[in-house]
Design a protein around this motif. Structure first.
Motif, PDB file in Angstrom:
ATOM      1  N   GLY A  24     -18.050 -50.878  10.182  1.00 31.51           N
ATOM      2  CA  GLY A  24     -16.466 -50.747  10.391  1.00 31.51           C
ATOM      3  C   GLY A  24     -16.133 -49.273  10.559  1.00 31.51           C
ATOM      4  O   GLY A  24     -16.824 -48.680  11.553  1.00 31.51           O
ATOM      5  N   ASN A  25     -15.099 -48.606   9.963  1.00 28.86           N
ATOM      6  CA  ASN A  25     -14.770 -47.343  10.117  1.00 28.86           C
ATOM      7  C   ASN A  25     -15.731 -46.400   9.379  1.00 28.86           C
ATOM      8  O   ASN A  25     -15.357 -45.077   9.644  1.00 28.86           O
ATOM      9  CB  ASN A  25     -13.340 -47.282   9.516  1.00 28.86           C
ATOM     10  CG  ASN A  25     -13.115 -47.597   8.053  1.00 28.86           C
ATOM     11  OD1 ASN A  25     -14.255 -47.264   7.419  1.00 28.86           O
ATOM     12  ND2 ASN A  25     -12.168 -47.669   7.323  1.00 28.86           N
ATOM     13  N   GLY A  26     -16.541 -46.505   8.934  1.00 27.98           N
ATOM     14  CA  GLY A  26     -17.850 -45.650   8.582  1.00 27.98           C
ATOM     15  C   GLY A  26     -17.431 -44.969   7.481  1.00 27.98           C
ATOM     16  O   GLY A  26     -18.415 -43.981   7.112  1.00 27.98           O
TER      17      GLY A  26
ATOM     18  N   MET B 250     -20.610 -53.984  15.593  1.00 27.02           N
ATOM     19  CA  MET B 250     -20.224 -54.449  16.815  1.00 27.02           C
ATOM     20  C   MET B 250     -19.026 -53.824  17.675  1.00 27.02           C
ATOM     21  O   MET B 250     -18.898 -53.738  18.903  1.00 27.02           O
ATOM     22  CB  MET B 250     -19.888 -55.939  16.916  1.00 27.02           C
ATOM     23  CG  MET B 250     -20.900 -56.666  16.276  1.00 27.02           C
ATOM     24  SD  MET B 250     -20.658 -58.386  16.254  1.00 27.02           S
ATOM     25  CE  MET B 250     -20.273 -58.876  18.004  1.00 27.02           C
ATOM     26  N   ASN B 251     -17.926 -53.215  16.861  1.00 28.44           N
ATOM     27  CA  ASN B 251     -16.695 -52.683  17.562  1.00 28.44           C
ATOM     28  C   ASN B 251     -17.005 -51.317  18.066  1.00 28.44           C
ATOM     29  O   ASN B 251     -17.306 -50.287  17.175  1.00 28.44           O
ATOM     30  CB  ASN B 251     -15.633 -52.686  16.414  1.00 28.44           C
ATOM     31  CG  ASN B 251     -14.276 -52.351  16.876  1.00 28.44           C
ATOM     32  OD1 ASN B 251     -14.436 -51.554  18.015  1.00 28.44           O
ATOM     33  ND2 ASN B 251     -13.270 -52.933  16.699  1.00 28.44           N
TER      34      ASN B 251
ATOM     35  N   ILE C 280     -17.307 -45.119  18.124  1.00 27.31           N
ATOM     36  CA  ILE C 280     -17.000 -43.688  18.925  1.00 27.31           C
ATOM     37  C   ILE C 280     -16.064 -42.999  17.931  1.00 27.31           C
ATOM     38  O   ILE C 280     -16.406 -41.603  17.738  1.00 27.31           O
ATOM     39  CB  ILE C 280     -16.087 -44.229  20.075  1.00 27.31           C
ATOM     40  CG1 ILE C 280     -17.025 -44.872  21.330  1.00 27.31           C
ATOM     41  CG2 ILE C 280     -15.440 -43.060  20.750  1.00 27.31           C
ATOM     42  CD1 ILE C 280     -15.989 -45.463  22.529  1.00 27.31           C
ATOM     43  N   ARG C 281     -15.183 -43.424  17.058  1.00 27.01           N
ATOM     44  CA  ARG C 281     -14.550 -42.734  16.173  1.00 27.01           C
ATOM     45  C   ARG C 281     -15.369 -42.154  15.175  1.00 27.01           C
ATOM     46  O   ARG C 281     -15.071 -40.807  14.615  1.00 27.01           O
ATOM     47  CB  ARG C 281     -13.403 -43.380  15.539  1.00 27.01           C
ATOM     48  CG  ARG C 281     -12.312 -43.943  16.512  1.00 27.01           C
ATOM     49  CD  ARG C 281     -11.304 -44.728  15.677  1.00 27.01           C
ATOM     50  NE  ARG C 281     -10.224 -45.575  16.585  1.00 27.01           N
ATOM     51  CZ  ARG C 281      -9.448 -46.284  16.264  1.00 27.01           C
ATOM     52  NH1 ARG C 281      -9.063 -46.652  14.967  1.00 27.01           N
ATOM     53  NH2 ARG C 281      -8.409 -46.592  17.164  1.00 27.01           N
ATOM     54  N   CYS C 282     -16.387 -42.920  14.664  1.00 23.60           N
ATOM     55  CA  CYS C 282     -17.340 -42.271  13.880  1.00 23.60           C
ATOM     56  C   CYS C 282     -18.179 -41.095  14.367  1.00 23.60           C
ATOM     57  O   CYS C 282     -18.377 -40.377  13.593  1.00 23.60           O
ATOM     58  CB  CYS C 282     -18.450 -43.456  13.216  1.00 23.60           C
ATOM     59  SG  CYS C 282     -17.342 -44.903  12.367  1.00 23.60           S
TER      60      CYS C 282
END
Length: 669
Positions: free
Chosen positions: A500-502, A522-523, A528-530
């Motif tokens: 998820g958002n890490g 998968m997202n 990329i945000r992580c």
């Protein structure tokens, strides 16, 4: 509440002991290699993540790592699990359904071609691995009338037996093992189902028909590449009912060849494009103009280009609904300095019924004449142009839909390409016209790449998903350079599936520096945000990969040089409408991959705020682990406390509203 016997330690101490111990035809002249173009990103792997590192060195290293973390999702589906990479020991005793291409089997009677050899190898490989093989295929009435071998399922089974040198037993009636006496498999390990086109559920991709087709089977192998652009029950629907869906040896080889079409390593690269219907092929042509360093249009497509360039073309040859697309292609070619070639003369047939052939200038008067094929001047241009290129794609016929006796131009073009293939030039032929011509001129098909089914290639070039390939299990396309990803790749590895958002892994990595952490999500946007979030972290014990871990876990983690000590799966999204989907992340393939790689005494941590989801995951892990996992701690009611002292983002949200979390810890013995 005490969750386990283990004392968690902060950074600087061993973590989670004992878990983790252990070029004139030119619109413009060519000016070197291209730097990009329309649609290229849809077919080529790309760098997705540019991170803001504080030093040039760190920026370079991070960009190098990111190519292994985020790949183009539009082409990820082409990297599939293959039969050759599947553990042989897991085939023994399993019922395996193999989808074969009857046109491939029947189109090469006599000489055994490379493609046919690969298809037969799939069956022989499974037979040798002691799998129970079920063959499914289909044939239409045209193929049946041309091949007496398939006048009945019995005669086709006899024919397959002669090819394989193994006994193939035909099964009449609706496909499925429900009516087949299993005891027959004691001596006969290969059976053949009835022609699938006899059943409406095949073309409709009927769910019930797919279930019957897969009844009793656990593994599906697709070796019918030529049907990969279609949605059929035997190529797409059946994968929903088999725990593993793999590419056979023939399909795997064809996929490698398909990817070569968009590989621009060998340059300059020219495409010879024939046929008709410019509008339908426009998306693929836009792709080719972005990939290639030259385009040579022949057939009816050439008239559209000539018309777009302002030349006089008889109105009956113009596709007026494609004029805008033609102009767009020409403009992109000019912007990229890519030359566009077209025929200067044509062999034409006189319309006075005399059968007279004549050579007419392509810009001259064609009244009273019907174009038949490219002329001698055009072939001379081919002779002088082709040697300038290192890679050639020939797709589509050169003639104008007349009989084959008026296709002398294609034969001579084949001779030109034959000479080119003797050098360092790579030749790719697509469609029956191109493949038949090259086969007549070349003594060995190994000197060029061929695709008989042009539709599959056109769909691929249009950037469309091939359903028959997309339905197969995925294989991660890169080997991750762990020494670049982590400071010390020998440290114990913790993998969070569905990261998820890490935030959970970010906190874990800071608290427990004596281990490495890998998030599989998968997202791609979240990944990329992580990666951006860890840009300033010099400790480098944390990394994220965009992937579907259900099928790629083994291919990613198996290359890690250290030990896998802990796997976490937390709060997968439940589907309350379909009970069987509530824990769809956890499948047999994932469980077996984790068990194979997890060290002895390594652990699996499962958590959810929906108790039925946790119970489903736990049940599948215990079932598919075949006794290698035991419950380590869940206090019987699945209300054990979080053993890490670190909570996930969703876990924090659930606890804040006073709702319970359900957890369990499993250990490998």
């Amino acid at each position: 509440m005490q969750a386990s016997n283990f004392q968690l330690r902060s950074s600087g101490s061993p973590w989670l002991e004992p878990w983790l111990a252990s070029a004139g035809f030119q619109v413009a002249t060519h000016s070197g290699c291209f730097s990009g173009g329309l649609g290229l990103s849809r077919l080529k792997c790309r760098l997705q993540c540019s991170l803001l590192w504080q030093s040039t060195s760190l920026l370079h290293n991070q960009k190098e790592k990111d190519r292994y973390s985020c790949i183009d999702q539009s082409t990820t589906y082409l990297h599939v699990q293959s039969l050759g990479n599947f553990p042989t020991e897991k085939l023994r005793g399993e019922v395996v359904v193999v989808r074969l291409d009857s046109a491939l089997l029947l189109g090469h009677l006599g000489t055994c071609t490379f493609s046919l050899e690969r298809a037969l190898l799939t069956i022989k490989y499974l037979y040798k691995a002691r799998a129970k093989v079920v063959i499914v295929t289909s044939w239409d009435t045209v193929l049946q009338s041309d091949n007496p071998e398939i006048k009945s399922i019995d005669s086709f089974a006899e024919y397959l037996s002669s090819l394989l040198q193994l006994q193939v037993i035909p099964v009449d009636g609706a496909p499925g093992l429900t009516s087949f006496k299993k005891e027959k498999w004691v001596q006969n390990n290969i059976i053949l189902f009835e022609n699938l086109l006899s059943f409406r559920g095949e073309v409709a991709n009927c769910n019930n028909f797919s279930r019957k087709l897969a009844s009793g089977a656990t593994i599906f192998v697709n070796d019918s590449f030529s049907l990969s652009h279609k949605i059929l029950a035997s190529t797409v629907g059946i994968t929903r009912f088999c725990y593993a869906s793999l590419a056979g040896f023939h399909c795997e080889e064809e996929l490698k060849r398909l990817i070569k079409i968009t590989d621009t390593t060998r340059r300059p690269y020219i495409a010879i494009i024939g046929g008709s219907n410019f509008l339908r092929k426009a998306p693929a042509l836009r792709m080719l103009i972005s990939l290639c360093d030259g385009l040579f249009f022949v057939g009816k497509l050439s008239f559209q280009i000539m018309n777009g360039l302002g030349m006089s073309v008889p109105s009956q040859f113009i596709e007026r609904n494609a004029i805008m697309e033609v102009l767009q292609i020409i403009q992109v070619a000019r912007d990229r300095n890519v030359p566009i070639y077209y025929p200067t003369d044509l062999w034409c047939l006189n319309n006075d019924d005399s059968g007279t052939l004549g050579v007419i200038n392509s810009t001259g008067q064609l009244d009273g004449w019907t174009p038949a094929d490219i002329g001698p001047s055009t072939l001379e241009k081919f002779s002088s142009t082709i040697p300038l290129y290192k890679k050639i794609l020939w797709i589509g016929p050169t003639n104008y839909n007349l009989a084959e006796e008026f296709s002398a131009g294609a034969t001579q073009l084949g001779q030109i390409l034959e000479k080119a293939s003797f050098g360092s030039c790579e030749v790719i032929a697509v469609g029956n016209a191109a493949c038949n011509t090259l086969r007549q001129n070349m003594d060995s098909s190994s000197r060029y790449i061929e695709f008989r089914n042009a539709t599959v290639v056109w769909e691929f070039l249009k950037g469309r998903i091939l359903p028959g390939i997309a339905a197969l299990d995925k294989h991660y396309p890169y080997r991750i350079p762990w020494s670049s990803v982590f400071c010390d790749p020998t440290l114990p590895l913790v993998v969070d599936i569905g990261s998820g958002n890490g935030l959970f892994l970010f906190q874990m990595a800071k608290s427990y520096e004596s281990s490495n952490f890998l998030g599989l999500e998968m997202n791609e946007k979240l990944v990329i945000r992580c990666l951006e979030g860890m840009a300033s972290d010099e400790k480098r014990n944390l990394y994220f990969v965009s992937t579907n871990a259900t099928s790629t876990f083994h291919s990613i983690v198996s290359s890690y040089p250290g030990r896998l000590t802990l796997v976490t799966i937390q709060c997968p999204n439940p589907d309350f409408n379909k009970e069987q989907n509530r824990w769809r992340m956890v499948r047999r393939m994932l469980v077996e991959a984790i068990i194979d790689l997890l060290q002895t005494n390594g652990q699996v941590y499962l958590q959810s705020d929906v108790e039925s989801v946790l119970l489903g995951m736990k049940e599948q892990f215990l079932s598919y682990s075949k006794g290698q996992l035991v419950v380590d701690s869940d206090d019987g009611g699945h209300r054990m406390e979080n053993p890490f002292g670190v909570v996930s983002d969703w876990e924090r949200h659930v606890l804040a509203r006073g709702a319970p979390m359900y957890r369990t810890m499993l250990r490998k013995v």
